[in-house]
Enzyme design. Structure first.
Site, short mmCIF file in Angstrom:
data_model
loop_
_atom_site.label_atom_id
_atom_site.label_comp_id
_atom_site.label_asym_id
_atom_site.label_seq_id
_atom_site.Cartn_x
_atom_site.Cartn_y
_atom_site.Cartn_z
N ARG A 101 51.45 -33.95 -11.26
CA ARG A 101 52.60 -33.21 -11.02
C ARG A 101 53.71 -34.03 -10.68
NH1 ARG A 101 54.08 -27.54 -8.53
NH2 ARG A 101 52.99 -26.89 -10.43
N HIS A 111 55.28 -27.57 -18.62
CA HIS A 111 54.31 -26.99 -17.79
C HIS A 111 53.11 -26.32 -18.20
CE1 HIS A 111 52.70 -25.86 -13.84
NE2 HIS A 111 53.54 -24.79 -13.73
N GLN A 143 50.33 -23.74 -17.04
CA GLN A 143 50.92 -22.32 -16.83
C GLN A 143 51.05 -21.55 -17.87
OE1 GLN A 143 52.21 -21.17 -13.66
NE2 GLN A 143 52.10 -19.19 -14.78
N ASP A 167 61.92 -17.17 -14.28
CA ASP A 167 61.46 -18.52 -13.34
C ASP A 167 62.52 -18.34 -12.43
OD1 ASP A 167 60.09 -20.48 -12.33
OD2 ASP A 167 60.98 -21.70 -13.89
N CYS A 215 55.87 -17.27 -13.44
CA CYS A 215 55.21 -18.29 -12.98
C CYS A 215 54.78 -18.16 -11.38
CB CYS A 215 55.46 -19.59 -13.35
SG CYS A 215 56.84 -20.07 -12.99
N ARG A 261 45.41 -19.04 -13.33
CA ARG A 261 45.89 -20.56 -13.27
C ARG A 261 44.48 -21.29 -13.00
NH1 ARG A 261 50.35 -22.82 -11.83
NH2 ARG A 261 49.44 -24.43 -13.19
N1 NVA Z 1 60.99 -24.23 -12.80
C1 NVA Z 1 60.30 -24.31 -11.81
C2 NVA Z 1 58.61 -24.05 -12.18
C3 NVA Z 1 57.78 -23.87 -10.91
C4 NVA Z 1 56.03 -23.50 -11.21
C5 NVA Z 1 60.13 -25.79 -11.22
O1 NVA Z 1 60.10 -26.48 -11.90
O2 NVA Z 1 60.42 -25.43 -9.76
N1 CP Z 2 53.19 -21.83 -11.06
C1 CP Z 2 53.20 -22.80 -10.39
O1 CP Z 2 53.02 -24.05 -10.79
O2 CP Z 2 53.02 -22.84 -8.89
P1 CP Z 2 52.87 -24.16 -7.92
O3 CP Z 2 54.25 -24.83 -8.01
O4 CP Z 2 52.66 -23.11 -6.84
O5 CP Z 2 51.76 -24.93 -8.29
#
Ligand code: NVA
Ligand code: CP
Length: 314
Positions: free
Chosen positions: A108, A135, A138, A231, A272, A300
């Site tokens: 990540r 992502h 997800q 989101d 998400c 998830r």
């Molecule tokens: N768009 C958000 C998704 C988090 C799961 C981010 O990248 O922070």
């Molecule tokens: N939805 C998601 O990816 O959550 P986290 O950022 O907590 O991993």
């Protein structure tokens, strides 16, 4: 259906067919049933998996950890402070070292290029746990939740409201286009998705038989929606844009008025998570009967476990 994903990386749903995506969702549904019945089959016995996190995470980190342990593997968490990925050691070298020790690697972070390099140089399956662009794990959990709620994925009307060019909007558009789900993005024009990606998704959509629509009107977008999804307005790494985004995205908030405009009684609300209540979604909508956000969160874990089992399992 003969799907074999052994040895494959999971970097983006662009690399996966509709049949392969459905296979992963169905495998996750099966693994969920087995876990609830207390059945564990050790598909990942003696495997070691590295979990690299440049950005924070609750759901993704815990899903990889629990998914691995449930199947008999050892997960090793490596935060950006633990390793020197890309600043004191090249991504290519770290990838080659981890590939000699681990059987699979989750990443990540910021750049999609990093997760692609990890896959190329480690030569073990690499799983994308979120980048600035994508992502994909997800989306598997979201599809699993849709299948549980509606009994199917293909043919549903899916509306994403908010930041139309972030990782979730991109990943959902790719996944929906592949799976034959009608996909509409409602966002301000300045946050419309990348035209090149929209063009690519329209080629998938022609094959799967669905529509991709981009609009700046949330009221128009939600008509006939089976799923309304949103989101955060400010993704990880974009915190400097907080005030600008709040002003720009206020008309795109998912509230009870917008939910009532779908004209359907069975529309579900998805997110998400993590959510900022009062920004992209109101408290009453996220806490309503139509909200399935905690099913998505649980799923998830089952879907990430399915990805590891399918690509790395015996
Ligand atoms: N768009 C958000 C998704 C988090 C799961 C981010 O990248 O922070
Ligand atoms: N939805 C998601 O990816 O959550 P986290 O950022 O907590 O991993």
């Amino acid at each position: 259906m003969s799907v074999n994903l052994k040895g494959r990386s999971f970097l983006t749903l662009k690399d996966y067919t509709a049949e392969e995506i459905e296979y992963l969702v169905d495998l996750a549904i099966d693994l969920k049933k087995k876990k609830k019945a207390g059945i564990f089959e050790n598909h990942l016995k003696h495997k070691n998996v590295a979990l690299i996190f440049e950005k924070p995470s609750t759901r993704t980190r815990c899903s990889f950890t629990i998914g691995a342990v449930d199947e008999g593997a050892h997960p090793e968490y490596l935060s950006k402070n633990d390793i020197q990925l890309g600043y004191k050691e090249t991504v290519e070298d770290t990838a080659r070292v981890l590939g000699r020790m681990f059987d699979g690697i989750e990443f990540r972070g910021f750049s999609q290029d990093t997760v692609e390099k990890l896959a190329r140089y480690s030569k073990v399956p690499v799983w994308n746990g979120l980048t600035d662009e994508d992502h994909p794990t997800q989306v598997l959990a979201d599809f699993m939740t849709m299948k549980e709620k509606f009994g199917r994925i293909k043919g549903l009307n899916f509306v994403y409201c908010g930041d139309g060019r972030n990782n979730m909007s991109n990943a959902l558009m790719i996944g929906c286009a592949k799976m034959g789900v009608n996909f509409t993005v409602a966002s301000p024009e300045s946050l419309f998705p990348d035209e090149g990606l929209v063009g690519l998704c329209r080629t998938y959509a022609r094959e799967s038989g669905c529509m991709i629509n981009i609009t700046s009107s949330p009221e128009e977008a939600v008509k006939n929606a089976d799923v309304v999804y949103t989101d955060v307005w400010v993704s990880m790494g974009e915190e400097a844009k907080t005030q600008e985004r709040k002003a720009l995205l206020k008309p795109y908030q998912v509230n009870s008025r917008l939910m009532s405009l779908t004209g359907k009684t069975g529309t579900i609300f998805m997110h998400c998570l993590p959510a900022v209540r009062g920004n992209e979604v109101t408290e009453d909508v996220i806490e309503s009967e139509s909200s399935v956000v905690f099913d998505e969160a649980e799923n998830r874990m089952h879907t990430i476990k399915a990805v590891m089992v399918a690509t790395l399992g015996d």
